[in-house]
Scaffold this motif. Structure first.
Motif, short mmCIF file in Angstrom:
data_model
loop_
_atom_site.label_atom_id
_atom_site.label_comp_id
_atom_site.label_asym_id
_atom_site.label_seq_id
_atom_site.Cartn_x
_atom_site.Cartn_y
_atom_site.Cartn_z
N ARG A 1 0.84 -1.20 0.00
CA ARG A 1 0.00 0.00 0.00
C ARG A 1 0.87 1.25 0.00
O ARG A 1 0.57 2.22 -0.70
CB ARG A 1 -0.93 0.00 1.22
N VAL A 2 1.95 1.24 0.77
CA VAL A 2 2.85 2.40 0.77
C VAL A 2 3.46 2.61 -0.61
O VAL A 2 3.52 3.73 -1.11
CB VAL A 2 3.96 2.23 1.83
N LEU A 3 3.89 1.52 -1.24
CA LEU A 3 4.51 1.64 -2.56
C LEU A 3 3.51 2.17 -3.58
O LEU A 3 3.82 3.07 -4.37
CB LEU A 3 5.06 0.28 -3.02
N ASP A 4 2.29 1.63 -3.58
CA ASP A 4 1.27 2.08 -4.53
C ASP A 4 0.91 3.54 -4.28
O ASP A 4 0.75 4.33 -5.22
CB ASP A 4 0.02 1.21 -4.42
N THR A 5 0.82 3.92 -3.01
CA THR A 5 0.51 5.31 -2.67
C THR A 5 1.64 6.23 -3.10
O THR A 5 1.41 7.34 -3.61
CB THR A 5 0.25 5.47 -1.16
N ALA A 6 2.88 5.79 -2.90
CA ALA A 6 4.02 6.59 -3.33
C ALA A 6 3.98 6.82 -4.84
O ALA A 6 4.23 7.94 -5.32
CB ALA A 6 5.33 5.90 -2.94
N LEU A 7 3.65 5.79 -5.60
CA LEU A 7 3.53 5.94 -7.05
C LEU A 7 2.46 6.98 -7.39
O LEU A 7 2.66 7.84 -8.26
CB LEU A 7 3.17 4.60 -7.69
N GLY A 8 1.32 6.90 -6.71
CA GLY A 8 0.25 7.86 -6.96
C GLY A 8 0.62 9.28 -6.59
O GLY A 8 0.30 10.23 -7.31
N LEU A 9 1.31 9.44 -5.48
CA LEU A 9 1.72 10.78 -5.03
C LEU A 9 2.74 11.41 -5.97
O LEU A 9 2.78 12.63 -6.13
CB LEU A 9 2.32 10.69 -3.63
N LEU A 10 3.57 10.58 -6.58
CA LEU A 10 4.68 11.08 -7.41
C LEU A 10 4.33 11.18 -8.89
O LEU A 10 5.21 11.49 -9.71
CB LEU A 10 5.89 10.16 -7.24
N VAL A 11 3.09 10.95 -9.26
CA VAL A 11 2.69 11.00 -10.66
C VAL A 11 3.10 12.31 -11.33
O VAL A 11 3.61 12.32 -12.46
CB VAL A 11 1.16 10.79 -10.78
#
Length: 421
Positions: free
Chosen positions: A225-235
């Motif tokens: 979840r942290v990794l997926d959220t990081a991807l979303g935040l860094l788009v």
């Protein structure tokens, strides 16, 4: 290719322009004219003959003048380049994608869902991106030919070039074609990276596939979840250096693969995508020495900027860091790295009032997950590819070659003698 400003229309009272005439005057595609209408920048009226929409000539002229002024890079912020965009707004220590709070988006939706919505403004729940086998084979073969010491951005850049070479239709710059490229290029980049686990699978959410390229450990749900959220935040994050490079390439009508390659070329700098690696090594040293005090002291003594702290666009804490730190609280084995990060921020605050940024939060994830120091750079690059595609699509709707500033020559004035004379 059009590179000259269109002539201004005559000021005839009530004169109406067709969609084609409006597009030519603005130097954009007809689809972009309707985008201006949807944003409230132009008013349209149906042609009484039913053949399409018409536009007020004077209103179009005003918009054309504003576009030419904005496109020329005029700015009220000390002469810095200013580029009109509808993608990301950064305001008062918060940031928004198309007007929606980006941290809330990343908390609610997956990386693929955010990317798809950013491109099309349509939410497709459960969407996942799939790489064509032929594209993956070519990209993997190219990546495997690199020296062992090659970094993640080297591999991603080579994978992007190989995928482009395998796509003979890459020069189709229509929105539909570029979206098709985007949906296959991102998973191809991930699939081309060497896996860290033998039981990896190239299916499911992108974050799951990327984890297997970053860590040899079996992931738990909170870490994914942290990794997926990081991807979303860094788009995306407005006009960062790599994004500006992408828009320059797109302004010259380079295809989407080439635009992404331009972004990857800039991303590798220590002041951009590679900054999380410096923060990763800093945290390891703090954990090794048991306290941040001597580590920060060494950085200051050497005259170096402390990695993972401060951001030129935020006076307070980076909102991306705040969101990730909250999720990292639930990650098993992340407590030591989290404590080290807090120690870094607290210790450095005695010297300068800087807050944690997203690089420090990424470093906590990479250290706690047994990843290499370059893992944060990989996360950054994969995530930002979606934003680069959004900017590429937006730039294709603008006047070609508008990102062509004039040089301010300060060298010797001619005539000068020939060399050797």
């Amino acid at each position: 290719m059009r590179d000259q400003e269109p002539s201004a229309p005559t000021h005839d009272t009530g004169r109406r322009l067709s969609t084609k005439e409006t597009a030519e005057l603005l130097g954009v595609k007809p689809e972009t004219v309707y985008a201006y209408v949807s944003r409230g920048q132009l008013a349209s009226r149906r042609d009484p003959g039913g053949r399409g929409s018409t536009f007020d000539a004077q209103e179009v002229e005003v918009l054309a003048r504003r576009n030419r002024r904005d496109g020329a890079g005029s700015s009220s912020t000390g002469g810095e380049l200013s580029v009109r965009t509808c993608i990301t707004l950064i305001d008062a220590d918060r940031y928004y994608f198309r007007g929606v709070d980006a941290t809330e988006l990343a908390a609610r939706y997956s990386y693929e869902e955010i990317a798809e919505w950013l491109w099309t403004e349509e939410l497709r729940r459960g969407v996942t991106f799939t790489a064509p086998e032929a594209s993956v084979v070519v990209a993997r073969r190219a990546v495997e030919s690199l020296p062992e010491h090659s970094g993640p951005t080297d591999r991603l850049r080579v994978a992007a070039i190989a995928a482009a070479a395998a796509d003979p239709l890459r020069f189709d710059l229509s929105e539909e074609a570029v979206l098709g490229t985007a949906r296959t290029l991102i998973p191809t980049l991930v699939a081309a990276l060497p896996p860290k686990r033998h039981d990896h699978r190239d299916e499911g959410p992108l974050a799951h596939r990327l984890w297997a390229r970053l860590s040899g450990r079996t992931p738990d749900e909170s870490s994914l979840r942290v990794l997926d959220t990081a991807l979303g935040l860094l788009v995306d994050h407005d006009l960062a250096a790599s994004t500006l490079a992408v828009r320059v390439a797109a302004s010259a009508r380079a295809h989407a693969y080439a635009a992404v390659s331009a972004g990857l070329g800039v991303l590798e700098g220590p002041l951009h995508g590679a900054a999380s690696g410096l923060a990763h090594r800093l945290l390891l040293e703090v954990l090794d020495r048991g306290t941040a005090v001597p580590v920060i002291a060494d950085e200051l003594r050497a005259g170096r900027r402390v990695p993972g702290l401060g951001h030129r666009l935020y006076q307070g804490e980076d909102p991306r860091a705040r969101a990730l730190f909250a999720l990292l609280e639930d990650v098993p084995h992340a407590a030591p790295a989290l404590a080290a990060a807090r120690d870094v921020a607290t210790t450095a605050a005695r010297h300068t009032p800087l807050h944690a940024n997203v690089d420090l939060a990424l470093a906590v994830l990479t250290v706690a997950s047994g990843m290499q120091s370059s893992a944060g750079e990989t996360v950054f690059a994969v995530a930002r590819t979606a934003g680069w595609i959004a900017h590429t699509l937006e730039e294709y709707g603008e006047r070609p070659l508008r990102m062509r500033p004039s040089g301010h020559y300060v060298g010797a004035r001619p005539p000068q003698p020939f060399p050797g004379e």
